[in-house]
Design a protein around this motif. Structure first.
Motif, short mmCIF file in Angstrom:
data_model
loop_
_atom_site.label_atom_id
_atom_site.label_comp_id
_atom_site.label_asym_id
_atom_site.label_seq_id
_atom_site.Cartn_x
_atom_site.Cartn_y
_atom_site.Cartn_z
N ALA A 9 0.83 -1.20 0.00
CA ALA A 9 0.00 0.00 0.00
C ALA A 9 0.87 1.25 0.00
O ALA A 9 0.57 2.24 -0.70
CB ALA A 9 -0.93 -0.01 1.22
N GLN A 10 1.93 1.24 0.78
CA GLN A 10 2.83 2.39 0.84
C GLN A 10 3.53 2.60 -0.50
O GLN A 10 3.67 3.73 -0.98
CB GLN A 10 3.86 2.18 1.95
N ALA A 11 3.94 1.51 -1.15
CA ALA A 11 4.59 1.62 -2.47
C ALA A 11 3.61 2.16 -3.52
O ALA A 11 3.97 2.99 -4.35
CB ALA A 11 5.14 0.26 -2.89
N ALA A 12 2.37 1.70 -3.45
CA ALA A 12 1.36 2.17 -4.40
C ALA A 12 1.08 3.66 -4.19
O ALA A 12 0.95 4.43 -5.15
CB ALA A 12 0.07 1.37 -4.25
N THR A 13 0.99 4.07 -2.92
CA THR A 13 0.75 5.48 -2.61
C THR A 13 1.92 6.33 -3.10
O THR A 13 1.72 7.40 -3.70
CB THR A 13 0.56 5.66 -1.10
N THR A 14 3.14 5.88 -2.87
CA THR A 14 4.32 6.61 -3.30
C THR A 14 4.35 6.72 -4.82
O THR A 14 4.62 7.80 -5.38
CB THR A 14 5.59 5.92 -2.79
N ALA A 15 4.05 5.61 -5.49
CA ALA A 15 4.04 5.62 -6.95
C ALA A 15 2.97 6.59 -7.49
O ALA A 15 3.20 7.33 -8.44
CB ALA A 15 3.81 4.22 -7.49
N THR A 16 1.80 6.58 -6.86
CA THR A 16 0.73 7.49 -7.28
C THR A 16 1.13 8.94 -7.10
O THR A 16 0.90 9.79 -7.99
CB THR A 16 -0.56 7.19 -6.48
N LEU A 17 1.72 9.25 -5.97
CA LEU A 17 2.16 10.63 -5.72
C LEU A 17 3.24 11.06 -6.71
O LEU A 17 3.24 12.20 -7.19
CB LEU A 17 2.66 10.77 -4.29
N LEU A 18 4.18 10.16 -7.02
CA LEU A 18 5.23 10.48 -7.99
C LEU A 18 4.65 10.71 -9.38
O LEU A 18 5.05 11.63 -10.09
CB LEU A 18 6.29 9.37 -8.02
N MET A 19 3.68 9.87 -9.75
CA MET A 19 3.06 10.03 -11.08
C MET A 19 2.29 11.34 -11.14
O MET A 19 2.33 12.05 -12.15
CB MET A 19 2.12 8.85 -11.38
N ARG A 20 1.59 11.70 -10.06
CA ARG A 20 0.85 12.95 -10.04
C ARG A 20 1.79 14.15 -10.11
O ARG A 20 1.55 15.12 -10.83
CB ARG A 20 -0.01 13.03 -8.79
N LYS A 21 2.88 14.07 -9.36
CA LYS A 21 3.86 15.15 -9.37
C LYS A 21 4.46 15.31 -10.77
O LYS A 21 4.61 16.42 -11.28
CB LYS A 21 4.96 14.86 -8.34
N LYS A 22 4.78 14.17 -11.41
CA LYS A 22 5.34 14.20 -12.77
C LYS A 22 4.31 14.77 -13.75
O LYS A 22 4.64 15.58 -14.61
CB LYS A 22 5.77 12.80 -13.19
N SER A 23 3.06 14.37 -13.59
CA SER A 23 2.00 14.85 -14.47
C SER A 23 1.81 16.35 -14.32
O SER A 23 1.62 17.07 -15.30
CB SER A 23 0.69 14.12 -14.15
N MET A 24 1.84 16.85 -13.10
CA MET A 24 1.70 18.29 -12.87
C MET A 24 2.87 19.04 -13.47
O MET A 24 2.70 20.12 -14.05
CB MET A 24 1.57 18.57 -11.37
N ALA A 25 4.08 18.48 -13.35
CA ALA A 25 5.26 19.12 -13.92
C ALA A 25 5.16 19.15 -15.45
O ALA A 25 5.49 20.14 -16.09
CB ALA A 25 6.53 18.40 -13.48
N GLU A 26 4.68 18.05 -16.04
CA GLU A 26 4.52 18.01 -17.49
C GLU A 26 3.46 19.01 -17.94
O GLU A 26 3.62 19.67 -18.97
CB GLU A 26 4.15 16.59 -17.94
N SER A 27 2.38 19.13 -17.19
CA SER A 27 1.33 20.10 -17.53
C SER A 27 1.87 21.53 -17.45
O SER A 27 1.58 22.36 -18.32
CB SER A 27 0.14 19.96 -16.58
#
Length: 124
Positions: A9-27
């Motif tokens: 669960a912690q790995a999934a949460t971390t991965a989700t946060l990293l993907m969101r952060k990357k997506s916001m940076a790309e936007s």
């Protein structure tokens, strides 16, 4: 077993946060690049407008004030602009000749406009 589920669960949460952060940076990068492109296009259009104004002014200075030559390309542009203007404004057909004369006059600055040019612009 509980530790494994907690780690997953912690790995999934971390991965989700990293993907969101990357997506916001790309936007943000995309928006910045689009703004830069818009500014470049706006500047380019303004340079073209200024060049056109300079060319028209130079043409008027060099030309005989009583006559202005309209090329075939310019006449075609007049006709296309006239048709678009009639479509957009819904101008009645009885006013088309005056509209065509005004369009040519605005571009050339010449008071005397050949009737053949006006007839061709107005023709269907």
């Amino acid at each position: 077993m509980v530790a494994k589920l907690l780690d997953i669960a912690q790995a999934a949460t971390t991965a989700t946060l990293l993907m969101r952060k990357k997506s916001m940076a790309e936007s943000a990068t995309f928006s910045r690049d689009m703004d830069q492109s818009r500014r470049a296009i706006r500047a380019s259009r303004e340079r073209l407008r200024q060049r056109h104004r300079d060319d028209v002014a130079r043409g008027w200075e060099d030309a005989d004030p009583s006559t202005v030559v309209v090329s075939a390309f310019q006449a075609d542009v007049f006709r296309s602009a006239f048709r678009a203007l009639v479509r957009e404004t819904g101008t009645p057909q009885c006013q088309w000749r005056d509209l065509a004369k005004a369009l040519v006059h605005d571009f050339t600055g010449c008071e005397l406009i050949e009737t053949g040019l006006v007839d061709w612009i107005v023709s269907k």
